[in-house]
Structure formats: C-alpha cells, structure tokens
Scaffold this active site. Structure first.
Site, PDB file in Angstrom:
ATOM      1  N   LYS A  51       0.809  -1.201   0.000  1.00 32.48           N
ATOM      2  CA  LYS A  51       0.000   0.000   0.000  1.00 32.48           C
ATOM      3  C   LYS A  51       0.848   1.260   0.000  1.00 32.48           C
ATOM      4  CE  LYS A  51      -3.169  -2.345   3.046  1.00 32.48           C
ATOM      5  NZ  LYS A  51      -3.329  -2.547   4.491  1.00 32.48           N
TER       6      LYS A  51
ATOM      7  N   GLU B 185       8.078   2.661  -5.826  1.00 34.88           N
ATOM      8  CA  GLU B 185       8.145   2.181  -4.443  1.00 34.88           C
ATOM      9  C   GLU B 185       8.191   3.385  -3.508  1.00 34.88           C
ATOM     10  OE1 GLU B 185       7.464   0.400  -2.200  1.00 34.88           O
ATOM     11  OE2 GLU B 185       8.571  -1.448  -2.033  1.00 34.88           O
TER      12      GLU B 185
ATOM     13  N   ASP C  96      14.634  -0.223   2.007  1.00 36.97           N
ATOM     14  CA  ASP C  96      15.389  -0.386   3.246  1.00 36.97           C
ATOM     15  C   ASP C  96      16.449  -1.462   2.999  1.00 36.97           C
ATOM     16  OD1 ASP C  96      16.278  -0.617   5.838  1.00 36.97           O
ATOM     17  OD2 ASP C  96      14.381  -1.290   6.692  1.00 36.97           O
TER      18      ASP C  96
ATOM     19  N   ASP D 243       3.596   3.460   6.875  1.00 44.09           N
ATOM     20  CA  ASP D 243       2.810   3.197   8.080  1.00 44.09           C
ATOM     21  C   ASP D 243       3.636   2.600   9.205  1.00 44.09           C
ATOM     22  OD1 ASP D 243       3.153   0.620   6.713  1.00 44.09           O
ATOM     23  OD2 ASP D 243       1.785  -0.149   8.243  1.00 44.09           O
TER      24      ASP D 243
ATOM     25  N   ARG E 158      -0.327   6.735   7.539  1.00 41.37           N
ATOM     26  CA  ARG E 158      -0.057   6.836   6.098  1.00 41.37           C
ATOM     27  C   ARG E 158      -0.500   8.179   5.517  1.00 41.37           C
ATOM     28  NH1 ARG E 158       1.286   1.698   4.024  1.00 41.37           N
ATOM     29  NH2 ARG E 158       0.264  -0.075   5.015  1.00 41.37           N
TER      30      ARG E 158
HETATM   31  P1  IMP Z   1      12.903  -3.717   2.356  1.00 42.02           P
HETATM   32  O1  IMP Z   1      12.445  -5.011   1.736  1.00 42.02           O
HETATM   33  O2  IMP Z   1      13.681  -3.938   3.621  1.00 42.02           O
HETATM   34  O3  IMP Z   1      13.647  -2.832   1.369  1.00 42.02           O
HETATM   35  O4  IMP Z   1      11.616  -2.969   2.844  1.00 42.02           O
HETATM   36  C1  IMP Z   1      10.770  -2.337   1.961  1.00 42.02           C
HETATM   37  C2  IMP Z   1       9.375  -2.158   2.533  1.00 42.02           C
HETATM   38  O5  IMP Z   1       9.377  -2.131   3.964  1.00 42.02           O
HETATM   39  C3  IMP Z   1       8.791  -0.845   2.112  1.00 42.02           C
HETATM   40  O6  IMP Z   1       8.036  -0.982   0.932  1.00 42.02           O
HETATM   41  C4  IMP Z   1       7.933  -0.447   3.289  1.00 42.02           C
HETATM   42  O7  IMP Z   1       6.641  -1.033   3.160  1.00 42.02           O
HETATM   43  C5  IMP Z   1       8.609  -1.074   4.468  1.00 42.02           C
HETATM   44  N1  IMP Z   1       9.509  -0.116   5.168  1.00 42.02           N
HETATM   45  C6  IMP Z   1      10.857  -0.062   5.126  1.00 42.02           C
HETATM   46  N2  IMP Z   1      11.336   0.923   5.891  1.00 42.02           N
HETATM   47  C7  IMP Z   1      10.251   1.538   6.418  1.00 42.02           C
HETATM   48  C8  IMP Z   1      10.092   2.680   7.288  1.00 42.02           C
HETATM   49  O8  IMP Z   1      11.026   3.342   7.750  1.00 42.02           O
HETATM   50  N3  IMP Z   1       8.808   2.989   7.608  1.00 42.02           N
HETATM   51  C9  IMP Z   1       7.723   2.308   7.127  1.00 42.02           C
HETATM   52  N4  IMP Z   1       7.828   1.259   6.317  1.00 42.02           N
HETATM   53  C10 IMP Z   1       9.087   0.873   5.956  1.00 42.02           C
HETATM   54 MG    MG Z   2       5.815  -0.715   0.831  1.00 42.65          MG
END
Ligand code: IMP
Ligand code: MG
Length: 187
Positions: free
Chosen positions: A47, A103, A107, A163, A169
């Site tokens: 979302k 996106e 992270d 979120d 959000r």
């Molecule tokens: P990744 O797979 O670790 O890169 O995480 C990506 C997903 O995690 C993003 O699309 C977000 O939904 C969520 N996410 C990562 N960091 C944050 C943050 O600081 N706040 C909220 N959601 C996050």
């Molecule tokens: Mg996301």
C-alpha cells in the site's frame, strides 16, 4: 513547518510536505524527458506507494498507464522479515512494455530485488525503479535505483504513505515516531 500541525505521536519531521513535493516535481521532469517517445506503465507497490504514485503520476506529462501490485514484507513490526508475499499481482501483461516500478521506500532492498526478478521474468522492454526514500547503505544486495528521491538515515519513518501498524499513512510529511507510539513505556 509553518502552519502545519504535527501529529502528537511524531517526535521529529524528517522531510516536510514542501520538500517532498519539490523532489517529486524533479523526478517527474526526469521521467517525462526519459520516456518522451515511449509507452510507459507505472507499477505501484501497495500500500505504501499509493500517495507517492498519485503525486508522481501528476508530475509526469505523458500519456501513462497504471498497474499495482500488493506485497507484504512486514508484519506490524519495524524490521524487514526478508519474506515477500504477493497479495495482488499485476492486472496487465508487461511483456515488451516500458515498466517503472514505483516504491515508497527501500530499506534492506529485499522487496524490490524480489519484485525485479519477478517482473524481469515476464520480459518487459525496460524495467527501472523510482523510490521516494532510500536508506542507502542498508541494502543486503546491490540495487540500481534509476530515480531515487531522498537518501534518509536508517531510522523508521512514517507518513506520506508509510505506516506503522497501518497508521500514519495520511500524514503529508515523513517523520520519526515517538517511542511511546511503539507501545514503549513512557518514562
Ligand atoms: P525492504 O524489503 O527492507 O527494502 O523494505 C521495503 C518495505 O518495507 C517498504 O516498501 C515499506 O513497506 C517497508 N519499510 C521499510 N522501511 C520503512 C520505514 O522506515 N517505515 C515504514 N515502512 C518501511
Ligand atoms: Mg511498501
């Protein structure tokens, strides 16, 4: 932030609504130039990306089309699980099309890496990433992000689509939560 009321659970505003909108205008300009004679499909990742996608799309001055995927990589916690579940797949075929993955935040990069492999298998003509926020340096795998918005520090942020437990959000800025909002004891 002049005239904007800050939510009581927010400890600090990291980027204001104005800063975010300025960045989106720049991203939209680059994307408009790069895809001028191409048929572009934006694929938003739900979302989190819905707010960004709405603003980004209106800053791209081309006849674009839209699709969405919904994935889950987080439960209600603030750490990446590394497990990506596809909750909603694309509605359209992307074979031979120019696809831009939209996106909210990268992270660990696990979500986007997984999606790139998944979409690449369907043989798009091109496939690039636009992510509004990027915790550069946190990636478990190297990632080529063609349209990055802001580099942010490795802190958990909410707002502008992002979120914590499905809340916050709709904040127009992004900010850091007060520990008490995570259910931590206030001292
Ligand atoms: P990744 O797979 O670790 O890169 O995480 C990506 C997903 O995690 C993003 O699309 C977000 O939904 C969520 N996410 C990562 N960091 C944050 C943050 O600081 N706040 C909220 N959601 C996050
Ligand atoms: Mg996301």
């Amino acid at each position: 932030m002049n005239g904007v009321e800050i939510h009581e659970d927010i400890e600090a505003v990291l980027l204001s609504s104005e800063q975010i909108q300025d960045k989106i205008a720049t991203l939209g300009k680059h994307i408009t130039e790069d895809y001028r004679d191409k048929d572009l499909l934006l694929v938003g990742i739900l979302k989190g990306a819905f707010v960004f996608m709405a603003d980004l799309a209106r800053s791209i001055h081309l006849p674009i089309e839209f699709d969405f995927m919904a994935v889950s990589s987080y439960g209600s916690s603030t750490r990446s699980s590394g497990v990506v579940r596809i909750l909603k797949d694309l509605d359209y075929e992307i074979t031979g099309r120019h696809v831009l993955l939209v996106e909210d935040i990268i992270d660990s990069g696990l979500t986007v890496s997984y999606l790139l492999r998944y979409l690449e298998a369907r043989r798009p003509e091109s496939l690039e990433i636009c992510s509004l926020f990027w915790k550069r340096g946190e990636q478990a795998v190297p990632l080529d992000v063609k349209y990055p918005g802001f580099d942010i520090p490795p802190v958990f942020v909410v707002g502008y689509g992002l979120d914590y437990s499905e809340k916050y959000r709709n904040l127009p800025y992004i900010g850091v939560l007060k520990p008490v909002a995570y259910g931590a004891e206030s001292t």
